[in-house]
Design an enzyme around this catalytic site. Structure first.
Site, PDB file in Angstrom:
ATOM      1  N   GLU A   1       1.217  -0.772  -5.104  1.00  0.00           N
ATOM      2  CA  GLU A   1       0.320   0.350  -5.362  1.00  0.00           C
ATOM      3  C   GLU A   1       1.133   1.628  -5.457  1.00  0.00           C
ATOM      4  O   GLU A   1       1.739   2.070  -4.474  1.00  0.00           O
ATOM      5  CB  GLU A   1      -0.725   0.506  -4.266  1.00  0.00           C
ATOM      6  CG  GLU A   1      -1.720   1.613  -4.585  1.00  0.00           C
ATOM      7  CD  GLU A   1      -2.378   2.242  -3.372  1.00  0.00           C
ATOM      8  OE1 GLU A   1      -3.529   2.696  -3.503  1.00  0.00           O
ATOM      9  OE2 GLU A   1      -1.747   2.313  -2.304  1.00  0.00           O
TER      10      GLU A   1
ATOM     11  N   ASP B   1       0.810  -1.211   0.000  1.00  0.00           N
ATOM     12  CA  ASP B   1       0.000   0.000   0.000  1.00  0.00           C
ATOM     13  C   ASP B   1       0.846   1.265   0.000  1.00  0.00           C
ATOM     14  O   ASP B   1       1.840   1.359   0.732  1.00  0.00           O
ATOM     15  CB  ASP B   1      -0.904  -0.014   1.242  1.00  0.00           C
ATOM     16  CG  ASP B   1      -1.700   1.256   1.418  1.00  0.00           C
ATOM     17  OD1 ASP B   1      -2.642   1.465   0.640  1.00  0.00           O
ATOM     18  OD2 ASP B   1      -1.370   2.047   2.331  1.00  0.00           O
TER      19      ASP B   1
END
Length: 445
Positions: free
Chosen positions: A297, A229
């Site tokens: 990401e 993330d």
């Protein structure tokens, strides 16, 4: 020919132009053939009637996913959390939040995925923790070895007035200053997202090792990989220099978009950290010759995004997410523009790179809401037919649209900080509403 028909005809006819080959001619690995299905656990399936989705609810629906042809399930965060950012503020990286269940529930889910031949991918949230994490509490007290686990700074003091101010002009993604004063420590701490999400200090080798051990913990519990993330934010320039104005005419005071983020995103050290985590995953692969996957990401320009692949000598992620369908296209895009966007990514696919396609996720309005319900199926089919891996979000397969959430009911910190006049644009609550299992109360969730 109507618009949806022309759209599909032109796009599908363009597929014949793509020739994506691999010189090594080796059999494809599991992650190169699987359809990845993202689950936002809070909204997916509630097994105990408390109104919040949980791990046992996911386990109940695994047969449905198997019937869909899903090869890998990626779970948004399920770790222990005060839920200031709904699981992305983690107070214990190695435990399950009670709202989702227990470690035993996780083990049951993990066993069932294995029985069905479905891989299990977890969200790894490395940039920050919760301010209620034990590390931050001890860091604020300057307790070793945690004193420098987070990014702290003294700030500036006006020599004439003695007034204290933030160390620099850096801004939070969720608006406002990225710095908050901690009275106990008498310093500012950096938080590039919510105030409750202090940034970890990756210039401290102890933090690097702590987070590698988190990866090892879940690998030893049998997970098959991680979605990493908010990776561009891992490192900040050590000089703490101001960032230059972006000149964005649409940005309001305090918006993250007001600055060019060359001091806080995609620094060279960030790419090195990715290769270190890849090495940890490959250590596990060496035990049984089964790949543990890393999906990255990174909302970044194409050059920065492609660098997250690494290279044949020093591999990075197996792939960084391809967000071009989200960042470059909308419901007014022509078939030619969509084809050009596909070509933009495919031109970068050198031998060591594997393509992927993302058309929606928990941070973006749903495909049927962004492009229109009549094009949702066409876009899903296109993503599945293009060469490479496809990552889909729960509900996209049934053409779900955003649910409406009023300003008074808004809970997403990004939407709240945007204010009532802009929450409809900024809030992520709409795409996180309950999965439509049926037409009963709460959609049968």
């Amino acid at each position: 020919m109507d618009t949806p028909t022309a759209f599909v005809f032109v796009l599908f006819s363009s597929l014949a132009l793509f020739q994506f080959g691999r010189a090594d001619e080796q059999p494809l690995d599991w992650w190169q053939t699987a359809v990845f299905y993202q689950i936002y656990p809070r909204s997916f399936k509630d097994s105990d009637g408390n109104g919040v989705g949980d791990l046992n609810g996911i386990t109940q629906k695994l047969d449905y996913l198997k019937d869909l042809g899903v090869g890998a399930v990626w779970l948004s965060p399920i770790y222990k959390s005060p839920m200031a950012d709904f699981g992305y503020d983690i107070s214990d990286f190695e435990d399950i939040d009670p709202i989702f269940g227990t470690l035993n529930d996780f083990d049951r889910l993990q066993r069932r995925t294995k029985e069905l031949g479905i891989k299990l991918i977890l969200d790894f949230v490395p940039n920050h923790s919760s301010d209620q994490h034990e590390w931050f509490i001890k860091s604020a007290r300057r307790e070793d070895p945690y004193t420098d686990y987070y990014t702290w700074a003294d700030g500036k003091v006006d020599p004439l007035t003695g007034e204290r101010s933030e160390p620099n002009n850096w801004l939070s993604v969720f608006r406002g200053s990225a710095w908050t004063w901690n009275e106990q420590r008498q310093q500012y701490y950096l938080h590039q997202f919510a105030i409750e999400q202090p940034d970890l200090n990756y210039r401290n080798p102890a933090v690097v090792e702590e987070m590698k051990n988190v990866v090892r913990f879940w690998l030893n519990k049998g997970v098959d990989g991680f979605r990493m993330d908010a990776i561009p934010f891992l490192f900040e320039d050590a000089s703490f220099s101001d960032e230059a104005p972006s000149g964005d005419p649409n940005a309001k005071p305090g918006d993250h978009a007001n600055l060019v983020h060359n001091m806080t995103q995609n620094l060279p050290e960030t790419y090195d950290m990715i290769t270190q985590w890849r090495a940890v995953l490959d250590e596990k692969k060496a035990e049984d010759n089964v790949t543990r996957l890393m999906m990255v990401e990174a909302y970044a320009n194409l050059e920065h995004t492609m660098a997250y692949y690494g290279n044949n000598t020093v591999p990075g992620g197996h792939f960084p997410f391809n967000f071009l369908f989200i960042t470059h296209l909308n419901n007014e895009s022509s078939a030619a523009q969509i084809r050009g966007t596909i070509n933009m990514w495919m031109r970068e696919m050198r031998e060591e790179r594997w393509p992927n396609w993302v058309i929606g996720n928990h941070d973006q309005h749903r495909v049927a809401s962004r492009f229109g319900p009549e094009l949702a199926d066409g876009l899903n089919m296109l993503a599945l037919l293009l060469p490479g891996s496809v990552i889909t979000y729960n509900g996209e397969e049934i053409g779900m649209e955003d649910g409406f959430v009023s300003w008074n009911d808004t809970v997403d910190p990004q939407g709240i900080n945007a204010g009532e006049d802009r929450y409809l644009i900024m809030s992520r609550d709409f795409e996180r509403t309950p999965f439509h299992w049926d037409n009963s109360t709460s959609s049968g969730k």
